[in-house]
Design an enzyme around this catalytic site. Structure first.
Site, PDB file in Angstrom:
ATOM      1  N   LEU A 146       6.844  -0.801 -11.269  1.00  0.00           N
ATOM      2  CA  LEU A 146       7.371   0.553 -11.183  1.00  0.00           C
ATOM      3  C   LEU A 146       6.206   1.524 -11.305  1.00  0.00           C
ATOM      4  CD1 LEU A 146      10.505   0.348 -13.543  1.00  0.00           C
ATOM      5  CD2 LEU A 146      10.482   0.262 -11.037  1.00  0.00           C
ATOM      6  N   ASP A 147       6.323   2.661 -10.629  1.00  0.00           N
ATOM      7  CA  ASP A 147       5.290   3.676 -10.746  1.00  0.00           C
ATOM      8  C   ASP A 147       5.173   4.150 -12.188  1.00  0.00           C
ATOM      9  OD1 ASP A 147       4.905   3.534  -8.028  1.00  0.00           O
ATOM     10  OD2 ASP A 147       6.141   5.286  -7.568  1.00  0.00           O
ATOM     11  N   LYS A 148       4.044   4.717 -12.497  1.00  0.00           N
ATOM     12  CA  LYS A 148       3.779   5.208 -13.854  1.00  0.00           C
ATOM     13  C   LYS A 148       4.867   6.154 -14.332  1.00  0.00           C
ATOM     14  CE  LYS A 148       0.345   7.877 -16.455  1.00  0.00           C
ATOM     15  NZ  LYS A 148      -0.972   8.561 -16.390  1.00  0.00           N
TER      16      LYS A 148
END
Length: 404
Positions: A210-212
């Protein structure tokens, strides 16, 4: 551009003495120094190209920045003569030699990072990732990640990873790790399956990312079999994943499918973009959306996204491509004057202040991995997990509901 044949060889003293005689600026290297020898081959003999570009194409295990430093340090020769100019032109038939660049293993230390574990057994764990948490270490950022936290949670020793394994893991050049903090949501990604020097048989295996700034559910494998089986499920697209996103405006259709090839934005490598089919580096991506709730009298909406593929920033790019960027997404148009205008044009001037307040209430893309379902790799049991919308998204929704 160039095709190169790479040959590892031991360089003898005579060759270095000859090079030094031709150019006083060339120092004699230690005998038996390992070098990479590259023969420049092009389809047209007159065609020339930059030395650093040729090396970057020929040696994908090394970053272009590192190769440029090696050139400037005098560690690269062209036809036996040292050069310190990364932009030097080379042509077909030239012989390029590069001193082998040794890279030290990187230590990934366990860290006591708070983790919201929603399920765990001896084979895997499911974590509800918080905003701001990078999934795994990258070049220049080896601490404060989910992997560091999992090592501590599972009482595992530090991992020692060779830098090249990061490139093998991601399938991307090192520059891509340096340029962006965000991890990538890529269903075929693996991590730390090579080069792990640990006495423990339990190894945190990142199956997807998942993105930050994205919150929500992730599954992490604890052993090789679980990692392999979960990776297979992601690859075969049998894992159920649904995301909640808050977007500017409302799509014309209450549900739909976005199918577009994604690749690096040529103008900004921190961004992804929809690219022409067949473009080098482009990857097919498909997402399905459904309007769950209309907000602010038709000025914004809550969407549910269901992934068919898992590409870098897929939902964020597809949402922008749809004409409705995710609120709070600085990279893809979900903040600033453009986002305010897209929402406020439906609400009227009287609500501009409240629109700005709603957008400012979230400091990340308003995207949450709400559900996750998969088959347990050891027991065969069908598992399904759901997580609540985080408080920052709830606050934005509450503010937008005041505009009717």
């Amino acid at each position: 551009m160039h095709k190169a044949e790479v040959v590892w060889e031991r360089a003898d003293r005579l060759r270095h003495q000859c090079a030094a005689a031709q150019d006083p600026g060339v120092s004699e290297n230690v005998p038996n120094q390992e070098k990479i020898t590259l023969q420049v081959n092009t389809q047209r003999g007159a065609l020339k190209g930059r030395l650093d570009a040729f090396l970057s194409d020929s040696l994908p295990d090394y970053s272009r920045a590192k190769l440029q430093r090696s050139i400037k340090d005098g560690r690269v020769t062209v036809n036996g003569r040292a050069t310190r100019k990364p932009g030097q032109l080379i042509k077909s038939g030239d012989l390029v030699e590069v001193e082998k660049m040794e890279e030290q293993a990187i230590g990934i230390e366990p860290e006591a990072i708070p983790l919201d574990i929603v399920f765990e057994d001896e084979h895997l764990l499911v974590v509800n990732k918080q905003a701001g948490l990078v999934v795994h270490p990258a070049v220049g950022n080896y601490s404060g990640t989910l992997v560091n936290g999992i090592l501590h949670h599972c009482s595992l020793p530090a991992l020692h990873i060779h830098p090249a394994d990061y490139r093998n893991i991601s399938g991307n050049q090192v520059e891509e790790w340096i340029e962006g903090d965000d991890s990538q949501d890529d269903s075929t990604a693996t991590i730390f399956e090579q080069g792990i020097q640990s006495t423990s048989t339990v190894r945190p295996g990142i199956v997807h990312r998942l993105d930050k700034g994205t919150t929500g559910l992730m599954v992490v494998a604890k052993d090789a079999h679980s990692h392999e089986e979960l990776s297979r499920q992601f690859m075969e697209r049998v894992v159920s994943r649904r995301y909640t996103a808050l977007v500017c405006g409302v799509p014309k259709e209450p549900f739909g499918r976005v199918e577009a090839v994604l690749g690096r934005d040529p103008k900004n490598r921190k961004r992804m973009s929809v690219v022409p089919e067949g473009r080098r580096g482009g990857r097919y991506a498909a997402s399905n959306y459904q309007v769950v709730e209309v907000l602010a009298g038709g000025a914004a909406a809550v969407l549910e996204w269901k992934l068919e593929t898992g590409r870098t920033h897929q939902i964020r790019v597809h949402s922008q491509h749809l004409g409705h960027p995710i609120i709070g997404d600085e990279t893809y148009g979900g903040v600033g004057k453009g986002a305010v205008f897209q929402i406020a044009r439906h609400t009227g001037a009287a609500h501009v202040s409240l629109v700005r307040q709603a957008i400012a209430a979230i400091a990340r893309p308003a995207l949450h991995a709400k559900t996750l379902g998969f088959t347990h790799p050891a027991t065969g049991e069908e598992l399904f997990f759901s997580s609540d919308i985080p408080t920052d998204l709830e606050k934005v929704i509450s503010l937008l509901k005041q505009i009717e």
